[in-house]
Design an enzyme around this catalytic site. Sequence first.
Site, short mmCIF file in Angstrom:
data_model
loop_
_atom_site.label_atom_id
_atom_site.label_comp_id
_atom_site.label_asym_id
_atom_site.label_seq_id
_atom_site.Cartn_x
_atom_site.Cartn_y
_atom_site.Cartn_z
N CYS A 134 0.83 -1.22 0.00
CA CYS A 134 0.00 0.00 0.00
C CYS A 134 0.85 1.26 0.00
O CYS A 134 0.33 2.37 -0.10
CB CYS A 134 -0.96 -0.01 1.18
SG CYS A 134 -2.01 -1.46 1.14
N HIS A 167 -9.23 3.92 -1.26
CA HIS A 167 -7.84 3.42 -1.15
C HIS A 167 -7.49 2.50 -2.31
O HIS A 167 -7.39 1.29 -2.17
CB HIS A 167 -7.70 2.69 0.20
CG HIS A 167 -6.33 2.19 0.50
ND1 HIS A 167 -5.17 2.77 0.00
CD2 HIS A 167 -5.90 1.13 1.25
CE1 HIS A 167 -4.13 2.10 0.44
NE2 HIS A 167 -4.53 1.09 1.19
#
Lengths: 100, 377
Positions: free
Chosen positions: B83, B326
């Site tokens: 991420c 996200h």
Amino acid sequence: MSNSPVVNWREIKSLHKFLNKKGEILVWTKVNVGPKGFEHQVPYFVGIVEFEDKTKRSVQIVDCEEKDLKVGLKIETVVRKLGKVEAAEVIDYTVKVKPI
Amino acid sequence: MKIGIAGVGITKFGELWGKSLEDLIIDAANQALIDSKLDKSKIDALFIGNMLYGKLSNQDHLGAFAASLLGINVPAFRIEAACASGGLAVHLAIQSILAGSYENVLVIGAEKMTDYPSSEISLGLMGAGSEEERHAGLTFPGLYALMAKAHIQKYGTTKEQLAATAVKNHYHASLNSNAQYPFEISIEKVLKSGSIVEPLTLLDSSPITDGAAAIILSKSVKPDQVYIAASAVSSDNLNLSSRETLTELKATQIAAKKAYTQAKVSPSDIDLAEVHDCFTIAEILAMEDLGFCKKGQGGKFIEQGTTRLGGKLPVNTSGGLKACGHPVGATGVKQILEIAQQLKGLSGKRQVKKASVGLTQNVGGTGATSVVHILKI
């Protein structure tokens, strides 16, 4: 979880290092939504445990009920099937823990 | 360090069924080029942050893939750090300029996640963890839930404080038309949303998102241009159980310390921040590890409203990962874009007043990679 028999063969050789280990739960939780291969087990318990040799490990906690689980609970290692096994797959085993 | 931000571009974040990864890359990159007023022939290199596309779609070689979509023949690199892929792509692009190799560099963060079932995405994301964790049946909600439980055990952090983080970020997203969830929610709604892994509920968790963001970084900094004053990265053990503690991200602490030194600022000089709230507990940890409040006080700090728009230190004015969305590889680039727009006074209804120093924190895994940038104008 690997479908490579070679990986399973190699990894299973080090499984014995985790046998007959005792320790205690440092932190635990209940998983209500699991990843692929674990969907059929929900809800299930996982935690981080500390063994007597001071090593720590993330593990699934089995053979217990939620009301019995608490920080500091004594546990020991067991060998169990890893997750769901499809008919044509190699069966994967791993270390889990259960309350003593 | 002074690296100019010459242009920025961003797509809508959300479930973009009609858009492919190609569409997202082209949209964000073209917007950044137009914003920079640079011809694409002036771009010397391309960096793209992406985590899952190769695994999900079988399309690898994303550096050249992105360059060819834009019709440029330049050195092109795909950066993967879970991420934190986007943040690390920005960091490496900066290093390439500092090394003297390139003048203008295009950085893209992009992720296409909604083409596949969520169980497949969860499994894919677990590539960011360790084999020990995968064998334990852990997912990212599971790992962050263990961190949350440890924080609750040690500091008495409450579920209401976790929920307050999501409520704040949804409020910010309600002012951002690019956000996936541009609407407000209540504490009660967070607490009553379904439990994923205790104590984290569905609304404590960031969603699965499609989206892309792009920025153009330049060696030269024009007057009135936002610039990057610090770029720092640290790594830590992939395995949560092997860390010294579950209630601190050492990688964030190390990267933040380096970044503050590089930019010659202290935490109290930061006017606003975009931090990695993949789960509400992560934003609480970030407040503490970045030095905005004392260890253990992160929950209270957020609950008091200090980090809400209008407060002393607005955090995640974009809506954060929770409510803006996200798309994992895009997040680190979007954070830079949000701060750059804020510092230039272009953030409309969510504009932070009199902001001149901003910080971003982008985390990979449960803290095995942490990237911190400081921006100034």
